[in-house]
Design a protein around this motif. Structure first.
Motif, PDB file in Angstrom:
ATOM      1  N   VAL A 647       0.840  -1.182   0.000  1.00 10.11           N
ATOM      2  CA  VAL A 647       0.000   0.000   0.000  1.00 10.11           C
ATOM      3  C   VAL A 647       0.890   1.251   0.000  1.00 10.11           C
ATOM      4  CG1 VAL A 647      -0.184   0.040   2.530  1.00 10.11           C
ATOM      5  CG2 VAL A 647      -1.925   1.191   1.142  1.00 10.11           C
ATOM      6  N   ASP A 648       0.441   2.258  -0.729  1.00  5.16           N
ATOM      7  CA  ASP A 648       1.175   3.524  -0.839  1.00  5.16           C
ATOM      8  C   ASP A 648       0.835   4.409   0.359  1.00  5.16           C
ATOM      9  OD1 ASP A 648       2.415   5.847  -1.599  1.00  5.16           O
ATOM     10  OD2 ASP A 648       1.355   6.071  -3.510  1.00  5.16           O
ATOM     11  N   VAL A 649       1.834   4.707   1.188  1.00  2.00           N
ATOM     12  CA  VAL A 649       1.623   5.582   2.353  1.00  2.00           C
ATOM     13  C   VAL A 649       2.515   6.821   2.266  1.00  2.00           C
ATOM     14  CG1 VAL A 649       0.809   3.741   3.873  1.00  2.00           C
ATOM     15  CG2 VAL A 649       3.261   4.215   3.725  1.00  2.00           C
ATOM     16  N   ALA A 750       3.981   0.503   2.441  1.00  3.46           N
ATOM     17  CA  ALA A 750       3.942  -0.502   3.507  1.00  3.46           C
ATOM     18  C   ALA A 750       3.701  -1.874   2.884  1.00  3.46           C
ATOM     19  CB  ALA A 750       2.849  -0.167   4.508  1.00  3.46           C
ATOM     20  N   LEU A 751       4.611  -2.805   3.193  1.00  7.18           N
ATOM     21  CA  LEU A 751       4.497  -4.181   2.727  1.00  7.18           C
ATOM     22  C   LEU A 751       4.011  -5.005   3.916  1.00  7.18           C
ATOM     23  CD1 LEU A 751       5.142  -6.056   0.262  1.00  7.18           C
ATOM     24  CD2 LEU A 751       7.347  -6.488   1.366  1.00  7.18           C
ATOM     25  N   ALA A 752       2.845  -5.623   3.788  1.00  4.81           N
ATOM     26  CA  ALA A 752       2.231  -6.315   4.920  1.00  4.81           C
ATOM     27  C   ALA A 752       1.750  -7.702   4.509  1.00  4.81           C
ATOM     28  CB  ALA A 752       1.073  -5.499   5.472  1.00  4.81           C
ATOM     29  N   GLY A 753       1.805  -8.625   5.467  1.00  7.58           N
ATOM     30  CA  GLY A 753       1.327  -9.983   5.237  1.00  7.58           C
ATOM     31  C   GLY A 753       2.348 -11.009   5.688  1.00  7.58           C
ATOM     32  N   PRO A 754       1.926 -12.244   5.911  1.00  6.45           N
ATOM     33  CA  PRO A 754       2.834 -13.268   6.432  1.00  6.45           C
ATOM     34  C   PRO A 754       4.006 -13.583   5.517  1.00  6.45           C
ATOM     35  CG  PRO A 754       0.704 -14.203   5.770  1.00  6.45           C
ATOM     36  CD  PRO A 754       0.543 -12.737   5.745  1.00  6.45           C
ATOM     37  N   LYS A 755       3.929 -13.226   4.239  1.00 13.10           N
ATOM     38  CA  LYS A 755       5.005 -13.531   3.304  1.00 13.10           C
ATOM     39  C   LYS A 755       5.912 -12.322   3.041  1.00 13.10           C
ATOM     40  CE  LYS A 755       2.072 -16.920   0.912  1.00 13.10           C
ATOM     41  NZ  LYS A 755       1.479 -17.318  -0.380  1.00 13.10           N
ATOM     42  N   SER A 756       5.728 -11.246   3.789  1.00 13.69           N
ATOM     43  CA  SER A 756       6.465 -10.023   3.489  1.00 13.69           C
ATOM     44  C   SER A 756       7.964 -10.159   3.732  1.00 13.69           C
ATOM     45  CB  SER A 756       5.905  -8.858   4.301  1.00 13.69           C
ATOM     46  OG  SER A 756       5.938  -9.143   5.678  1.00 13.69           O
ATOM     47  N   ARG A 757       8.363 -10.883   4.811  1.00 13.22           N
ATOM     48  CA  ARG A 757       9.792 -11.031   5.078  1.00 13.22           C
ATOM     49  C   ARG A 757      10.457 -11.848   3.973  1.00 13.22           C
ATOM     50  NH1 ARG A 757       9.871 -13.385   9.925  1.00 13.22           N
ATOM     51  NH2 ARG A 757      10.192 -11.459  11.123  1.00 13.22           N
ATOM     52  N   ALA A 758       9.804 -12.903   3.549  1.00  8.18           N
ATOM     53  CA  ALA A 758      10.380 -13.757   2.507  1.00  8.18           C
ATOM     54  C   ALA A 758      10.582 -12.974   1.217  1.00  8.18           C
ATOM     55  CB  ALA A 758       9.474 -14.959   2.261  1.00  8.18           C
ATOM     56  N   LEU A 759       9.611 -12.129   0.878  1.00  9.56           N
ATOM     57  CA  LEU A 759       9.733 -11.322  -0.337  1.00  9.56           C
ATOM     58  C   LEU A 759      10.876 -10.320  -0.214  1.00  9.56           C
ATOM     59  CD1 LEU A 759       8.928 -10.155  -3.052  1.00  9.56           C
ATOM     60  CD2 LEU A 759       7.093  -8.897  -1.905  1.00  9.56           C
ATOM     61  N   ARG A 790      15.124   2.593   3.043  1.00  7.50           N
ATOM     62  CA  ARG A 790      15.259   2.330   4.464  1.00  7.50           C
ATOM     63  C   ARG A 790      14.045   1.518   4.887  1.00  7.50           C
ATOM     64  NH1 ARG A 790      16.064   7.249   6.279  1.00  7.50           N
ATOM     65  NH2 ARG A 790      13.947   7.632   7.016  1.00  7.50           N
ATOM     66  N   LEU A 791      14.298   0.364   5.482  1.00  7.57           N
ATOM     67  CA  LEU A 791      13.236  -0.573   5.857  1.00  7.57           C
ATOM     68  C   LEU A 791      12.906  -0.394   7.337  1.00  7.57           C
ATOM     69  CD1 LEU A 791      14.631  -3.777   4.076  1.00  7.57           C
ATOM     70  CD2 LEU A 791      13.141  -2.002   3.121  1.00  7.57           C
ATOM     71  N   HIS A 792      11.669   0.077   7.614  1.00  9.73           N
ATOM     72  CA  HIS A 792      11.201   0.208   8.994  1.00  9.73           C
ATOM     73  C   HIS A 792      10.311  -0.986   9.306  1.00  9.73           C
ATOM     74  CE1 HIS A 792      11.715   4.849   9.495  1.00  9.73           C
ATOM     75  NE2 HIS A 792      12.632   4.343   8.680  1.00  9.73           N
ATOM     76  N   ARG A 793      10.723  -1.786  10.270  1.00  7.26           N
ATOM     77  CA  ARG A 793       9.857  -2.899  10.642  1.00  7.26           C
ATOM     78  C   ARG A 793       8.843  -2.408  11.676  1.00  7.26           C
ATOM     79  NH1 ARG A 793      10.630  -8.836  13.485  1.00  7.26           N
ATOM     80  NH2 ARG A 793       8.397  -9.263  13.394  1.00  7.26           N
ATOM     81  N   ALA A 801       4.957  -6.695   8.929  1.00  5.57           N
ATOM     82  CA  ALA A 801       4.926  -5.592   7.962  1.00  5.57           C
ATOM     83  C   ALA A 801       6.188  -4.765   8.041  1.00  5.57           C
ATOM     84  CB  ALA A 801       3.699  -4.716   8.202  1.00  5.57           C
ATOM     85  N   TYR A 802       6.463  -4.084   6.932  1.00  2.00           N
ATOM     86  CA  TYR A 802       7.619  -3.193   6.822  1.00  2.00           C
ATOM     87  C   TYR A 802       7.174  -1.920   6.093  1.00  2.00           C
ATOM     88  CZ  TYR A 802      10.209  -7.528   7.728  1.00  2.00           C
ATOM     89  OH  TYR A 802      10.668  -8.707   8.275  1.00  2.00           O
TER      90      TYR A 802
END
Length: 981
Positions: A647-649, A750-759, A790-793, A801-802
Motif C-alpha cells: 500500500v502507498d503511504v 507498507a508491505l504487509a502480510g505473512p510472506k512479506s519477510r520472505a519477499l 530504508r526498511l522500517h519494521r 509488515a515493513y
C-alpha cells in the motif's frame, strides 16, 4: 454611418465575419465590435437599465455606458462586456441585452412611459412606508431583483482557463500614450527594469485618434522602435491596471481571449517601488434633453472612429462643446465630407480655431448650447438655444451630435492610494494633488496640461525620476502638434439652462438631471449620499462619465463651488474584473493544490479508484471486474491477511528533527520518553495540545546521535510542522534544533502480510531480516533494484509488515520492483479502504478517533504518558473534567445483522428510548473478513467497565437500528503474535 473606403488603422487585407443578434457582421482586423457595428449602420445596440430606452455606441473606450453586449454562447457566455473594448475576431458571437424579444421591439420600453413613478428612491417610497410593512417589501423585492441587472450570467462551469502571475519591476508605467511611452523610454534608458502596461491592443493612446500618416505617427514609430530594442523593458498590451494597493502593489488583468494557446485572462500582481500613472483622461458628456438617443456620442469618440477605424459616424454632424478640443473632431469630420456645425457655449473662441473652422467650411454658433436632441429611433435634429436667451431656439437637422463638456483625468489609481484629488477651476476637472514623495506619480493628460510638448516632457521627467539617480536618460523626445487640449476659457461644465426632455447624467443607470434635483430637495447634501440615493456612478462604468456632471449640478443647487462638494471615494477596480481572473485555477478540483504521490501514475495505470485525502489523491481500491468498493476492500484485506499486499503511504507527514537538542525537543512534544531511544530503533509516540487533548500520533526513528525521522498522520502534517516552528522560534529559542518537512522528498510504502519477510529477503539478499537481527520497531538501510531504501519494521495492519522509505524519484521503480518480485508470493496492491479495515481489526486509532476531543485515557493510551518529565499538555491533561470516570472510552463493537454500523451513529443502552445524545458514538466501522462479522470502534461512557454489555446502535439519518456487544477494540491478534513473529 458608413465605412470609408480609405484611411484608418484597420487591416483591410484581413476581413473578419462576426455575428450580432443572429446576423452576420463584417469587419476587419484592427476593428472593435463597436466600430464594426457603427460601420454596418447599427444605430441601436442595446437598451437602458431602468427605462429600456434605445441606446447606441457612445464612446470608444472603457467608459462606454451603452454598448453593453453578451459575448459567446453556452458555457462561454460573458455578459456586460463593452463592445468598445472587444477586438473584432472571425467567428465572434455577440448579442444585445436587457431587451425582450429584441432591441428593436422591447416590451420593457413601457417603463419609459411610467418613468414619473420610477424617480430616485422610488422603491423605498413605493414598497416601504407607513401603509406597507416589511413583509410587503420582502414580497416585492423578489420581482425587483429579478428585473434588475442587464446581461444574464450562466450557471454552467466556466470552461475557460486563467492564470495568475506575481512579478516585480523597478518602474511600472501605466498607460501607453505619449506620456507613458516617454516615461518608459526615460526609465529604460537608465537601465531600470520597466513594465509598460497598456489596456489597448496597441500602443499610442490618444495618438491613435489622429489622422493616419501625420507627424504623431512618425513620433510613435520612432519611440516604439527604441523601446523594443531595450531588453529591460517589458511591454504588455491588452493589460488593464485596475487597482493600486499598499506596499507598492498593483493589480492588473491581461486580456488574452482569442490569442491561440493562451488563457482567456491573466491576473498580474505587480510589486513596483515606483510607478508612473499616465492613464490619460476621459471626455465628459454634455447634459441636454434626450442626450441618450442613438447618434449622440462623445466628440473624441467620433474622432477615434473616423481616424482609427475609418468609420464616419454621421453625414450631418453637430459638434456641441464648451472647450477647444472638440474642434479637432469638427475639422476631421469636415475633411471626411460631413457637413459640420459647431455649437460652442463660449462667446470667445480662440481666433486660430475660428479660422481653421472657416477654412474647413464649418459653421460656428458661439454662445449657444444644445438643449435637446430630437428623433424617435435616433437623432434627426437638435434644438439649439442662445445662452443669453436673446433669441428663439433653432432646430438644426443632423444625424450625429458629437458632444464634449471637457475632460476628466483618470485619477482613480492615484486616489486609491492617496485619497482626494484637487479641483482645478481653470481646467474644470479634478487632478492628483502634488505629493512629491508619492511612489505613484501622475504624468501627461492626467495632470491637465495645455499642450503636447508638456505631456511628453512631463512623462519623460517622471520616468527618469522613478528610475532613480543613476544612469543617463538622454534627451527628451521632440514634440509634435497634438491639436487643442485643455484651455483656460471653459463654458458651463454640465449643461445649459432650458433643457427640454429627459436629460441623463448617468446613462447606464438612467439617472436624470431631475433625480439630482430631487435628491437636493429631499435634503441630500453629501456626495456619497447623493451617489447611493440616485445610484449615480454605481453602474459598471463606475461614474467615469457621470461623476463630475453630477457633482457640478449638486454644487450649483447648493450654491457651492465644485471643490467644496468634493468627490466620491475611488475604489478598485478601475475597470471590471471577472471572478475567473481573480480565482484563476483555484476552483473545482483546483480550489486547492492537488498533491499526488510519487507512485500516482502507477495507481492510475492499474485502474485504481482514487479518493481525496486532504490535498492528496490516494488509491482507494483496485476493482476487479465489476467490483464495487465493498467487494474490493473485503477481497484486498483478506488477501493481505493470507498472503501479502503493498500500500502507498507516501502521504504520511515526514519531518527531519536535527540538532544537539533533538532528543530534548522530542521529549517535550511527545508524552513518552525519547532520550533512551538508540540509533536504529523506532518508537511510537503521542502528542497533546496545550489543553491536554490528543493532537496526533506517529512513529519516529533515530537515524543518528542528533538526527531523527518523524512521521505524522497525513491530515496533521502541515499543522505539526507549523507548531514545531512556532515553538522553536518563540517558546524554546534556547534549543539547538532544526525541523524540516520531508513529506514530498520521500516516497513511502507498507508491505504487509505473512510472506512479506520472505519477499523482502529476495529483494535484499545482503541484509539480515531475521527477527533477531531486525526486531519489531527497528530499521535498516538497504537497496532494492539498486535504489536506496530504508526498511522500517513496524505494522499498522497487525500483520508482519515493513514500511519502506526511498527518495521520491526512486519511488515508482522501487514499487514496481517489489510488485514484480512479489508475483510468486501472490502480492497485490491494496488501497486505503482495505488499509482502514486492517487497522480497525487490529484496533489502531486514527483520524476518526483523534478528532480533537479525546484524551489519552479515553483512547487507552495513558500508559504512554511519562510521569518523569514535563511535556506539552502534561499539566492540563490532569484537569478533573478530563479525568472523570463518566467520560466516553474507546471500545469495540461486535455488530449483529447484515447491515453493519455507520460512523457517527449514536449508542444507547439496550431497550432505552433513542432520545438525546445517547451514551456514545461510533467512530470507525467496517466488515471484518478475518472475523467474518461487522465490527466498529466507538466511544462509550465508562466503556471499559461495560465490556460484554449489549447495546443498540441508532443511525438517525437513515432511520436504522442494530444491536451490538461491547468488546475490546483489539479485535484481531490482540497479543501481537503476527506482527512480532
Amino acid at each position: 454611418m458608413k465605412r470609408l473606403t480609405t484611411g484608418g488603422r484597420i487591416n483591410r487585407d484581413t476581413p473578419v465575419t462576426m455575428c450580432f443578434d443572429g446576423r452576420d457582421l463584417p469587419g476587419f482586423e484592427g476593428d472593435t465590435l463597436a466600430s464594426a457595428l457603427l460601420a454596418a449602420g447599427h444605430k441601436t445596440v442595446g437598451r437602458s437599465f431602468k427605462y429600456h430606452r434605445r441606446r447606441g455606441v457612445y464612446s470608444a473606450g472603457v467608459e462606454e455606458p451603452n454598448a453593453m453586449v453578451t459575448l459567446h454562447e453556452g458555457a462561454f457566455r460573458e455578459p456586460n462586456t463593452r463592445a468598445t473594448c472587444v477586438e473584432a475576431q472571425d467567428g465572434l458571437v455577440a448579442a444585445s441585452q436587457n431587451a425582450w424579444p429584441n432591441i428593436h421591439l422591447d416590451i420593457g420600453a413601457v417603463n419609459n412611459l411610467l418613468s414619473p413613478f420610477f424617480s430616485a428612491g422610488f422603491y423605498y417610497k413605493t414598497f416601504i412606508g407607513p401603509f406597507s410593512g416589511t413583509g410587503f417589501w420582502m414580497w416585492c423585492e423578489r420581482f425587483i431583483r429579478r428585473a434588475s441587472g442587464m446581461g444574464r450570467a450562466v450557471h454552467l462551469p466556466d470552461p475557460d482557463t486563467y492564470e495568475k502571475v506575481t512579478t516585480t519591476c523597478d518602474v511600472l508605467v501605466i498607460g501607453g500614450g505619449a506620456a507613458g511611452l516617454s516615461a518608459a523610454l526615460a526609465a529604460g534608458r537608465k537601465g531600470a527594469r520597466v513594465i509598460l502596461a497598456e489596456q489597448d491592443t496597441v500602443l499610442g493612446g490618444a495618438i491613435l485618434s489622429d489622422p493616419v500618416g501625420g507627424e504623431s505617427d512618425f513620433w510613435l514609430k520612432q519611440i516604439e522602435l527604441e523601446l523594443h530594442t531595450l531588453p529591460n523593458i517589458r511591454i504588455l498590451t491588452r493589460a488593464s491596471v485596475f487597482g493600486a494597493y499598499d506596499s507598492d502593489t498593483y493589480g492588473m488583468v491581461e486580456h488574452l481571449s482569442g490569442c491561440e494557446g493562451q488563457p482567456r485572462q491573466r491576473y498580474w500582481q505587480i510589486h513596483a517601488p515606483r510607478a508612473v500613472m499616465a492613464t490619460g483622461a476621459i471626455e465628459r458628456p454634455m447634459v441636454f434633453g434626450n442626450n441618450d438617443l442613438p447618434g449622440v456620442m462623445l466628440a473624441g469618440a467620433v474622432r477615434s472612429y473616423l481616424n482609427r477605424f475609418a468609420v464616419l459616424a454621421g453625414q450631418t454632424a453637430l459638434v456641441a462643446t464648451n472647450n477647444d478640443s472638440a474642434y479637432a473632431t469638427a475639422i476631421d469630420l469636415a475633411s471626411a465630407g460631413a457637413g459640420v456645425t459647431v455649437v460652442d457655449t463660449r462667446t470667445e473662441v480662440p481666433q486660430a480655431l475660428r479660422e481653421q473652422a472657416e477654412t474647413a467650411g464649418i459653421r460656428v454658433l458661439r454662445g449657444h448650447a444644445v438643449i435637446a436632441a430630437r428623433g424617435r429611433k435616433c437623432v434627426t435634429s437638435a434644438l439649439v438655444a442662445p445662452l443669453d436667451q436673446n433669441g428663439q431656439p433653432l432646430q438644426l437637422a443632423c444625424d450625429l451630435i458629437a458632444a464634449s463638456a471637457g475632460w476628466s483625468p483618470n485619477v482613480h489609481l492615484w486616489s486609491q492610494l492617496y485619497k482626494t484629488p484637487e479641483y482645478r477651476p481653470e481646467s474644470a476637472c479634478f487632478i492628483p494633488r502634488a505629493l512629491f514623495e508619492a511612489h505613484l506619480q501622475p504624468a501627461g493628460l492626467v495632470t491637465a496640461p495645455m499642450e503636447m510638448a508638456q505631456i511628453i516632457t512631463d512623462g519623460f521627467a517622471r520616468g527618469s525620476e522613478a528610475a532613480g539617480p543613476d544612469g543617463d536618460a538622454g534627451t527628451v523626445p521632440e514634440s509634435f502638434d497634438g491639436g487643442p487640449l485643455w484651455s483656460g476659457n471653459f463654458g458651463p461644465v454640465w449643461c445649459a439652462p432650458g433643457v427640454k426632455g429627459k436629460a441623463f447624467v448617468d446613462l447606464q443607470h438612467d439617472v436624470k438631471l431631475s433625480d439630482i434635483d430631487q435628491a437636493h430637495l429631499e435634503g441630500y447634501v453629501s456626495v456619497e449620499h447623493l451617489k447611493r440615493y440616485t445610484t449615480t456612478g454605481m453602474a459598471t462604468d463606475q461614474g467615469k462619465l457621470a461623476n463630475v456632471n453630477a457633482l457640478a449640478r449638486m454644487a450649483d443647487l447648493q450654491e457651492r463651488e465644485i471643490a467644496e462638494a468634493g468627490t466620491t471615494t475611488f475604489r478598485p477596480p478601475f475597470t471590471p474584473v471577472t471572478i475567473g481572473a481573480l480565482v484563476g485555477q483555484d476552483h473545482g478540483a483546483h480550489v486547492r493544490p492537488t498533491r499526488r504521490t510519487p507512485i500516482h501514475d502507477w495507481h492510475v495505470a492499474q485502474g485504481a479508484a482514487l479518493a481525496e485525502a486532504g490535498l492528496w489523491k490516494r488509491a482507494w481500491y483496485y476493482p476487479q471486474g465489476d467490483e464495487d468498493v465493498g467487494a474490493a476492500y473485503r477481497r484486498e484485506a483478506a488477501h493481505v491477511r493470507a498472503h501479502i499486499g503493498l500500500v502507498d503511504v507516501s502521504t504520511l507527514g515526514k519531518i527531519a528533527v536535527q540538532g544537539p537538542d533533538a532528543a530534548t525537543f522530542l521529549n517535550r512534544v511527545y508524552t513518552n520518553g525519547w532520550k533512551s531511544l538508540r540509533p536504529g530503533r523506532i518508537r511510537y509516540g503521542v502528542m497533546l495540545r496545550e489543553d491536554g487533548i490528543v493532537l496526533d500520533d506517529g512513529a519516529t526513528a533515530r537515524l543518528g546521535e542528533h538526527e531523527y525521522f518523524m512521521t505524522t498522520t497525513t491530515a496533521n502534517a502541515a499543522k505539526i510542522l507549523a507548531d514545531f516552528e512556532r515553538r522553536l522560534q518563540s517558546d524554546w529559542r534556547d534549543l539547538k534544533v532544526h525541523v524540516t518537512s520531508l513529506t514530498d522528498q520521500f516516497a513511502a510504502m507498507a508491505l504487509a502480510g505473512p510472506k512479506s519477510r520472505a519477499l523482502l529477503q529476495t529483494l535484499c539478499p545482503d541484509v539480515d531480516l531475521s527477527p533477531e537481527a531486525l526486531p519489531n520497531n527497528s530499521f535498516v538501510e538497504a537497496t532494492i533494484a539498486e535504489h536506496p531504501v530504508r526498511l522500517h519494521r513496524m505494522s499498522f495492519s497487525g500483520e508482519l509488515a515493513y514500511e519502506i522509505y526511498t527518495p521520491s524519484g526512486h519511488g515508482q521503480p522501487v514499487w514496481q520492483a517489489i510488485m514484480t518480485a512479489g508475483a510468486p508470493h501472490r502480492i497485490i496492491a491494496y488501497g486505503t479502504e482495505s488499509m482502514g479495515t486492517l487497522r480497525i481489526e487490529k484496533g489502531h486509532v486514527a483520524g476518526p478517533e483523534l478528532d480533537g476531543r479525546t484524551t489519552m485515557e479515553d483512547l487507552g493510551l495513558a500508559g504512554l504518558a511519562s510521569s518523569k518529565k514535563p511535556f506539552v499538555g502534561s499539566v492540563l491533561r490532569h484537569r478533573p473534567l478530563l479525568q472523570s470516570e463518566d467520560r466516553a472510552q474507546l471500545v469495540g463493537l461486535l455488530v449483529e445483522g447484515d447491515e453493519g454500523a455507520r460512523g457517527g451513529s449514536l449508542i444507547f443502552a439496550k431497550g432505552a428510548a433513542p432520545e438525546g445524545h445517547g451514551e456514545g458514538w461510533v467512530t470507525s466501522a467496517t466488515y471484518s473478513p478475518a472475523l467474518g462479522k461487522y465490527i466498529a470502534m466507538a466511544f462509550v461512557k465508562n466503556g471499559q467497565a461495560r465490556l460484554g454489555e449489549e447495546v443498540q446502535i441508532v443511525n438517525l439519518l437513515e432511520n436504522q437500528t442494530s444491536s451490538a456487544r461491547l468488546i475490546s477494540h483489539h479485535f484481531f491478534d490482540p497479543e501481537g503474535e503476527r506482527q512480532n513473529g
